[in-house]
Scaffold this active site. Structure first.
Site, PDB file in Angstrom:
ATOM      1  N   HIS A 123      53.461  48.830  59.450  1.00 30.30           N
ATOM      2  CA  HIS A 123      54.898  49.095  59.541  1.00 30.30           C
ATOM      3  C   HIS A 123      55.587  49.146  58.181  1.00 30.30           C
ATOM      4  O   HIS A 123      56.816  49.216  58.122  1.00 30.30           O
ATOM      5  CB  HIS A 123      55.566  48.021  60.415  1.00 30.30           C
ATOM      6  N   CYS A 185      66.899  30.774  59.246  1.00 31.17           N
ATOM      7  CA  CYS A 185      66.956  30.300  57.864  1.00 31.17           C
ATOM      8  C   CYS A 185      68.260  30.764  57.202  1.00 31.17           C
ATOM      9  O   CYS A 185      69.338  30.370  57.620  1.00 31.17           O
ATOM     10  CB  CYS A 185      65.716  30.745  57.111  1.00 31.17           C
TER      11      CYS A 185
END
Length: 283
Positions: A123, A185
Site C-alpha cells: 500500500h 496517541c
C-alpha cells in the site's frame, strides 16, 4: 558487559538543527517486529464502504529551544489499525492537507515484521501519492462511501492538522453522517480543528497520549526539546474528556469515536475498529 546507549538526540542531516530520537529512547520504545495479533475475521465486509486516512505531510516539528523534531506518522499507529481493517474487508484511501506524500517516522518502522512490512509495501503508493484533502472534502455528501475517518498518531499530527479547515470539515461530515472516527496517541490533536467552529465532539471521552508523558520525553532524548504547546490541554478546553493519564495500551469507545492512548494500543484499536465496523456494516 552492558552497553550504554546514548540519550542524546541523533542528528538528522537532511535539515538544519533537526534531530531523530536518541538511541536510548529508540531501544525503549521501538521494536523490529510489532505486536500484531488477533487478525481473525472469517466473514469480512464485501461492500463499497472504505476508510479515509488523514495523514501527516510535514516532517519537522519546532520545539521550545528552536531545534526541530524529525517526526511524521508513527508506522505502528498507522499500519496496525489499517492491517486489521483491511483484513476485515475495508479498503482505504489516504489524503493529506497538501496532497503531498505522507511523512513517516521511519525510525519506528517494524522492519523485520513479516506481516506488517509486506502490507506496507503493498500500500506504499497510497501514502506516496495521497489525495488532497480539500478535494475529498468538496466531494463529500450523505452518500459518500467513507465509513470512517482514521487519523494516525505520531507527532506529525500536531503540524497543520489542528488548524486545518479541511480537517474540520471532514470530521464534521463524519459525525453528522454517523460515520466512525478512529484515532490514537497524538492523532486526536486533529480534533482541535473543530474548536473554531461547530464542535460536535463537545462532551466526548477519548484516549490520547498524555501531556505529562510528552513533558518527560526530552529527558531521554526522544525529542530534542519540549513542545511549545500541549494538545491534551487544548482538547480539554474544547469540552473533551481524556480518560487516561498514563500509557497502558488502553482503547476506548464513545459512540462511534474509537481511540487509543499510544502505539501500544495500535493492535487493540485495530481489533476494536474492525469489530465495530463489521457490526455496523455487515450485510
Amino acid at each position: 558487559m552492558t552497553v550504554q546507549t546514548s540519550k542524546n538526540p541523533q542528528v538528522d542531516i537532511a535539515e538544519d538543527n533537526a534531530f531523530f530520537p536518541s538511541e536510548y529512547s529508540l531501544s525503549q520504545y521501538t521494536s523490529p517486529v510489532s505486536d500484531l495479533d488477533g487478525v481473525d475475521y472469517p466473514k469480512p465486509y464485501r461492500g463499497k464502504h472504505k476508510i479515509l486516512v488523514i495523514a501527516a505531510d510535514e516532517r519537522y516539528l519546532p520545539t521550545d529551544n528552536g531545534k526541530l523534531f524529525s517526526t511524521g506518522n508513527h508506522p505502528i499507529e498507522t499500519l496496525l489499525p489499517l492491517y486489521h481493517l483491511h483484513a476485515a474487508g475495508f479498503e482505504f484511501e489516504v489524503a493529506t492537507i497538501s496532497g503531498l506524500m505522507t511523512k513517516f517516522e521511519y525510525w519506528a518502522m517494524p522492519h523485520k515484521d513479516e506481516k506488517v512490512m509486506p502490507f506496507f509495501e503493498q500500500h506504499k503508493s497510497l501514502f506516496r501519492n495521497p489525495k488532497k484533502l480539500a478535494d475529498v472534502v468538496a466531494s463529500l455528501n450523505a452518500d459518500s462511501e467513507y465509513a470512517a475517518i482514521f487519523v494516525p498518531g505520531g507527532h506529525g499530527a500536531l503540524i497543520g492538522l489542528p488548524e486545518s479547515q479541511d480537517v474540520a470539515a471532514a470530521l464534521q461530515w463524519a459525525i453528522k453522517n454517523d460515520r466512525f472516527v478512529i484515532s490514537l496517541c497524538h492523532g486526536p490533536a486533529a480534533f482541535l480543528a473543530l474548536r473554531h467552529s461547530d464542535n460536535p465532539l463537545n462532551g466526548y471521552s477519548i484516549c490520547a497520549f498524555p501531556d505529562a508523558a510528552d513533558k518527560q520525553t526530552p529527558d531521554i532524548g526522544y525529542m530534542p526539546g519540549h513542545l511549545t504547546w500541549y494538545f491534551g490541554e487544548e482538547l480539554k478546553k474544547m469540552g473533551m474528556n481524556i480518560i487516561n493519564d498514563d500509557i497502558t495500551g488502553r482503547v476506548h469507545k464513545d459512540r462511534k469515536r474509537l481511540t487509543g492512548d499510544s502505539p501500544f494500543a495500535a493492535n487493540a484499536l485495530g481489533k476494536l475498529a474492525a469489530q465495530e465496523m463489521l457490526a455496523a456494516y455487515a450485510s
